[in-house]
Design an enzyme around this catalytic site. Structure first.
Site, PDB file in Angstrom:
ATOM      1  N   MET A   1       0.938  -1.167   0.064  1.00 31.01           N
ATOM      2  CA  MET A   1      -0.037   0.037  -0.121  1.00 31.01           C
ATOM      3  C   MET A   1       0.871   1.585  -0.046  1.00 31.01           C
ATOM      4  O   MET A   1       2.151   1.155   0.078  1.00 31.01           O
ATOM      5  CB  MET A   1      -0.888   0.308   1.274  1.00 31.01           C
ATOM      6  CG  MET A   1      -2.039  -1.169   1.193  1.00 31.01           C
ATOM      7  SD  MET A   1      -2.923  -1.119   2.781  1.00 31.01           S
ATOM      8  CE  MET A   1      -3.933   0.446   2.497  1.00 31.01           C
ATOM      9  N   HIS A   2       0.130   2.205  -0.169  1.00 25.49           N
ATOM     10  CA  HIS A   2       0.649   3.740  -0.044  1.00 25.49           C
ATOM     11  C   HIS A   2       1.838   4.260  -1.024  1.00 25.49           C
ATOM     12  O   HIS A   2       2.101   5.365  -1.102  1.00 25.49           O
ATOM     13  CB  HIS A   2       1.408   3.920   1.516  1.00 25.49           C
ATOM     14  CG  HIS A   2       0.536   3.320   2.600  1.00 25.49           C
ATOM     15  ND1 HIS A   2      -0.787   3.631   2.782  1.00 25.49           N
ATOM     16  CD2 HIS A   2       0.768   2.541   3.469  1.00 25.49           C
ATOM     17  CE1 HIS A   2      -1.132   3.128   3.891  1.00 25.49           C
ATOM     18  NE2 HIS A   2      -0.217   2.245   4.082  1.00 25.49           N
TER      19      HIS A   2
ATOM     20  N   ASP B   1      -2.900  -4.817   0.530  1.00 26.15           N
ATOM     21  CA  ASP B   1      -2.415  -6.268   1.132  1.00 26.15           C
ATOM     22  C   ASP B   1      -2.932  -6.467   2.264  1.00 26.15           C
ATOM     23  O   ASP B   1      -3.314  -7.648   2.533  1.00 26.15           O
ATOM     24  CB  ASP B   1      -0.658  -6.220   1.289  1.00 26.15           C
ATOM     25  CG  ASP B   1      -0.285  -5.029   1.924  1.00 26.15           C
ATOM     26  OD1 ASP B   1      -1.210  -4.299   2.735  1.00 26.15           O
ATOM     27  OD2 ASP B   1       0.869  -5.096   2.196  1.00 26.15           O
TER      28      ASP B   1
END
Length: 485
Positions: free
Chosen positions: A78-79, A237
């Site tokens: 992520m991110h 995830d």
């Protein structure tokens, strides 16, 4: 029919092939480089992700009837910030979730814009790993790159784009960008204005189990699959792993004891705690979830075993631990600072309470208990929102320890369900693909069919009572030490 789950991790892409009944047919993993151009920076090349994903899919389906491949979906780190120009070319390497360059931007968002406003706009506050601070960093430090941005994407979504030609993302992954109005499941205009971008520069947002398109003809030809193969949006995830462990629907919980640790609670209702100690994100099942994330979990035990006492015999060291709930040694597990619930990058690990009769096994026990107590901190925040849990699933490397599972069951006073197979985000991705293709009517339906519990660790009343006393003392340690960090 066959369904492909793509878990785009930080060190490798893991690909899983699942049949209609949820049986795993094949698993393949392909690594790619990680770059550290400056201390604290962490980057990867999106082109490497796609190249290794394509190589991996070919290997994954080499020995099956390729005409039976029906769908592809994702779980992904992520991110991360992926930026494309007007020709859909990658402008610069992706800035990853574990990159620490955005201290100034994070501070600006939390103090100048203010945590209250951020929480109002997105249900979350700023963390260095989130995407919005990275956009501000590019704007401040690389204005020539910022000016070229046509599309802003997340790591797994770049793969989806390359497969389908569609700029897409999903609600769970978008929730971790600090650009998404989680409650209303749409982009936040206010956050776009703060970051100096337009909503048009962001990808179209789908539910995780929705089809974003079919594979492009040239992709189908290269892989040897049909041009009608559907691609579903997938999930971040943690949300994908929650699907893979059956943590969907209302009031379900999963604890992950990996390098980092998470307590993930699914909920039909949207909720935010007033201190923003937990992340409040949209879930891959169409509802919401709360998540507490601690930065060091199983990695605490690895550090203690490998680096301090110098052994790989993890099970042997735990055999000497006999008296649970009676240890006078405490361990704060903040080796890399802490996210939930303290949001303090300067926090550090502490041993407390040693005496002349303290044994090596007491220290080992303290490490295992310290991680469990820290997970309990996040559980207590969830309880303050009126969430009542009686059981949790468990996954991750630390979950292989029977002793650690017993400690967690009694410290958190939850029944701990152990799963038959635990393949995390890749399994969740394949399950989302099966829902998108109509094989199952919902994420909850496939989870009920596929996820099987093989053992339950029950809390014991006397141990729960002992750990209640110990936890009351543990809670006092961080506030006492905070001025020293």
């Amino acid at each position: 029919m066959f369904y492909i789950g793509v878990d785009l991790g930080t060190s490798a892409v893991k690909l899983l092939l699942m049949d209609s009944d949820g049986k795993i047919v094949n698993i393949v993993s392909k690594e790619y480089p990680l770059y550290f151009p400056h201390p604290g920076w962490s980057e990867q090349k999106p082109e490497d992700w796609y190249e290794q994903t394509m190589i991996g899919i070919k290997e994954l389906i080499r020995d099956v009837d390729k005409s039976q491949v029906a769908g592809i979906s994702f779980g992904g780190q992520m991110h991360g910030l992926v930026i494309l120009d007007e020709k859909d070319q990658v402008i610069r390497p992706a800035i990853l979730w574990n990159d620490g360059r955005t201290t100034e931007e994070t501070e600006y968002l939390n103090t100048v814009i203010g945590k209250e406003k951020l929480s109002e706009y997105t249900a979350n506050i700023a963390f260095a790993g989130f995407t919005a601070p990275k956009i501000l960093w590019v704007k401040n430090k690389e204005p020539e790159n910022f000016a070229r941005i046509a599309k802003i994407m997340l790591p797994k979504d770049y793969i989806a784009y390359k497969l389908t030609g569609v700029h897409c993302t999903d609600v769970s992954d978008a929730s971790g960008m600090l650009l998404f109005d989680v409650k209303n499941r749409k982009w936040s205009q206010e956050m776009c204005d703060i970051c100096g971008i337009s909503v048009d520069q962001l990808a179209k947002c789908y539910e995780s189990y929705e089809t974003v398109g079919a594979v492009l003809p040239q992709v189908a030809e290269e892989l040897g699959i049909g041009a009608s193969v559907k691609v579903a949006a997938g999930a971040g995830d943690n949300a994908a792993a929650a699907v893979g462990t059956g943590t969907v629907g209302d009031n379900m919980c999963n604890i992950s004891l990996g390098t980092s640790g998470t307590i993930f609670i699914s909920s039909k209702n949207f909720g935010v705690d007033k201190y923003n100690a937990l992340h409040s994100f949209a879930h891959a099942d169409g509802s919401y979830h709360l998540m507490g994330c601690m930065l060091s979990a199983a990695s605490c035990n690895k550090w203690w075993m490998d680096d301090i006492i110098g052994t790989k015999d993890y099970a042997g060291e735990q055999q000497a631990i006999e008296k649970l709930g009676e240890n006078h040694v405490y361990f704060l597990p903040y080796l890399m600072g802490e996210r939930s619930p303290h949001n303090n990058p300067n926090a550090r690990a502490v041993f407390l309470g040693m005496s002349m009769d303290t044994a090596r096994s007491d220290m080992t026990q303290a490490v295992l208990e310290g991680v469990a107590f820290a997970l309990r901190d996040s559980l207590e925040v969830a309880k303050s929102l009126g969430i009542e849990l009686t059981r949790t699933k468990i996954c991750g490397g630390g979950a292989k320890s029977p002793l650690w599972k017993k400690i967690i069951a009694n410290v958190l006073n939850l029944k701990v369900d152990v799963l038959e197979s635990e393949e995390g985000p890749a399994m969740g991705g394949a399950m989302l693909a099966a829902v998108a293709c109509g094989e199952y009517g919902s994420v909850e339906e496939i989870a009920a069919k596929v996820v099987k519990v093989v053992e339950t660790v029950e809390p014991e009343d006397d141990l729960v009572a002992k750990y209640e006393e110990r936890y009351a003392q543990f809670k006092e340690i961080y506030p006492a030490c905070k001025p020293l960090f």
